[in-house]
Design an enzyme around this catalytic site. Structure first.
Site, PDB file in Angstrom:
ATOM      1  CE  LYS A 128     -45.053  35.423  -2.635  1.00 36.25           C
ATOM      2  NZ  LYS A 128     -45.478  34.120  -2.081  1.00 36.25           N
TER       3      LYS A 128
HETATM    4  C1  LIG Z   1     -45.851  33.895  -0.796  1.00 38.55           C
HETATM    5  C2  LIG Z   1     -46.723  32.742  -0.532  1.00 38.55           C
HETATM    6  C3  LIG Z   1     -47.472  32.636   0.667  1.00 38.55           C
HETATM    7  C4  LIG Z   1     -47.362  33.636   1.780  1.00 38.55           C
HETATM    8  O1  LIG Z   1     -47.949  34.886   1.444  1.00 38.55           O
HETATM    9  P1  LIG Z   1     -47.589  36.178   2.326  1.00 38.55           P
HETATM   10  O2  LIG Z   1     -48.339  37.283   1.658  1.00 38.55           O
HETATM   11  O3  LIG Z   1     -46.106  36.347   2.232  1.00 38.55           O
HETATM   12  O4  LIG Z   1     -48.050  35.920   3.714  1.00 38.55           O
HETATM   13  C5  LIG Z   1     -48.325  31.548   0.815  1.00 38.55           C
HETATM   14  N1  LIG Z   1     -48.419  30.595  -0.132  1.00 38.55           N
HETATM   15  C6  LIG Z   1     -47.710  30.654  -1.279  1.00 38.55           C
HETATM   16  C7  LIG Z   1     -47.846  29.553  -2.267  1.00 38.55           C
HETATM   17  C8  LIG Z   1     -46.847  31.731  -1.536  1.00 38.55           C
HETATM   18  O5  LIG Z   1     -46.155  31.763  -2.678  1.00 38.55           O
END
Ligand SMILES: *Cc1c(COP(=O)(O)O)cnc(C)c1O
Length: 431
Positions: A106
């Site tokens: 993120k």
């Molecule tokens: C947010 C997140 C996901 C999922 O990603 P999306 O874009 O919401 O599908 C997967 N793994 C981790 C560690 C995350 O923080």
């Protein structure tokens, strides 16, 4: 380039799309078309750096709204960490997206969004509201930390995030405020919505939301699909990406990359037991459900927000979805055994989200006869989920210095009951 709401009632430019986040009709902003990159770009891809790729891709979406020099500067700041494709076995690579400041993927989206909001708000004071169940809040905080004119309010559920996650939310100081809400994540999200739609607060302040619906979080997530190709094209095999999915932003960004011309062989959308999308591909019916708690908790989503964007890309036609995507759901038990198997056979430690993606590749290879290279998107460093990983692997996980640094700092939060008026008063009085 125009940006149009998925519900078709609103059309605007990229600046407004980023500053608003959500369209007034409740839809999500999409570019009016997906731009194409030329053959020269693809021929030259193995020679480009991650930053050069980021610039070229971003330029297509942002057009003339920002000068090349400013955009280059932002991209270089945002992508100041590595995203290596690490070999796990002959045919499986892990694209490690966790080398950023909070050690989850993120960081990529949140840092770009923060820089773009700051650029487009032109120094006008702004309050950013973010409800979080863990990882999003820290990436958003890190992205906005120290940005002039922007105050960030993170609402998180008291006692419901891990100790390390809490430190990553509450130790920033400066322009980052942590609001510890005595309720659930849903309560936090509801409070955030109330804040964002409150008339009086909107008169006093410029308010915006930092959740995953913002188009500025999606665009930068497409860079690393190109970057994976730049690193792996030399293998001369079709490439299949397995994306551990919750709100499906990461996968949607991959679909953008493919539509821009990247020759992705196939996508695997891997989920935990929150299986609305795998069920949709199986039955053609989309049925949102309450989310279930799992060990890959960043994917505990019962109504993925980016499904609306995917529907838009595929004309809401399930047979169109199936041309590009397979989707499988896995239990916690399967996830744990994948973590053990990969550790034992290949000496590589997966976090629970990466393990779900690994399972997706295994299942795809059982069903398909294609000779392919599988790339799993490893979205978090295993140390972010140290309790689960140590419990499953029965070995100690070393906490990287970057995370340990948060542990050493002092928590600062303001506690609230689930009471909108109390939070509202705080926002008005707090300077
Ligand atoms: C947010 C997140 C996901 C999922 O990603 P999306 O874009 O919401 O599908 C997967 N793994 C981790 C560690 C995350 O923080």
């Amino acid at each position: 380039m125009k940006y149009i709401s998925t519900r078709q009632q609103e059309e605007t430019n990229i600046k407004t799309a980023i500053l608003k986040g959500l369209a007034d009709d409740g839809g999500l902003f999409m570019p009016e078309y997906i731009p194409q990159l030329d053959s020269e770009f693809f021929e030259n891809l193995p020679n480009l750096s991650l930053q050069e790729i980021g610039f070229r891709v971003a330029k297509e979406f942002l057009g003339e709204s920002i000068s090349d020099d400013n955009l280059k500067e932002i991209i270089d700041e945002v992508l100041n960490f590595e995203i290596p494709a690490v070999k796990i076995s002959d045919n499986i690579y892990s694209l490690e997206l966790f080398h950023g400041p909070t050690m989850a993927f993120k960081d990529v989206g949140a840092r770009f969004m923060a820089r773009m909001m700051s650029y487009f708000s032109e120094g006008k004071p702004m309050k950013v509201i973010a409800a979080t169940s863990g990882d999003t809040g820290s990436a958003v905080a890190s992205g906005f930390f120290g940005v002039q004119g922007i105050e960030v309010y993170i609402l998180y559920p008291k006692g419901k995030v891990s100790p390390l996650q809490e430190k990553q939310l509450t130790t920033w100081g400066g322009n980052i405020k942590a609001l510890e809400i005595d309720g659930t994540f849903d309560d936090c999200q509801a409070l955030a919505k109330q804040i964002l739609s409150d008339e009086e607060l909107n008169q006093k302040f410029t308010l915006t939301s930092a959740n995953s619906i913002n188009i500025a979080r999606l665009i930068p997530q497409s860079y690393y699909y190109f970057w994976a190709f730049a690193q792996l094209q030399k293998l001369e095999k079709p490439i299949v990406f397995s994306v551990p999915s919750g709100n499906f932003g990461n996968l949607t960004a991959g679909l953008f990359a493919k539509k821009m011309g990247l020759p992705v062989h196939h996508f695997v959308a891997s989920t935990n037991e929150n299986d609305v999308v795998p069920k949709f591909l199986e039955t053609g019916n989309y049925e949102a459900k309450p989310s279930k708690q799992t060990i890959s908790n960043a994917m505990d989503v019962g109504n993925p927000s980016n499904f609306e964007r995917m529907g838009n890309l595929f004309n809401n036609d399930v047979s169109e979805f199936k041309k590009d995507i397979e989707s499988y759901s896995f239990s916690d038990e399967e996830t744990k055994s994948a973590m053990r198997e990969v550790r034992k056979e290949f000496g590589y430690t997966l976090d629970p989200h990466g393990a779900v993606a690994y399972l997706g590749l295994e299942k795809y290879s059982e069903k398909s006869n294609d000779d392919f290279v599988g790339v799993l998107l490893e979205t978090a460093h295993p140390a972010k989920f140290v309790e689960v990983v140590e419990n499953v692997l029965k070995e100690e996980v070393t906490i990287p210095e970057k995370l340990e640094a948060f542990n050493k700092k002092e928590k600062k939060s303001v506690e609230f009951p689930v009471d909108f008026e109390a939070v509202k008063n705080y926002l008005i009085e707090e300077k």
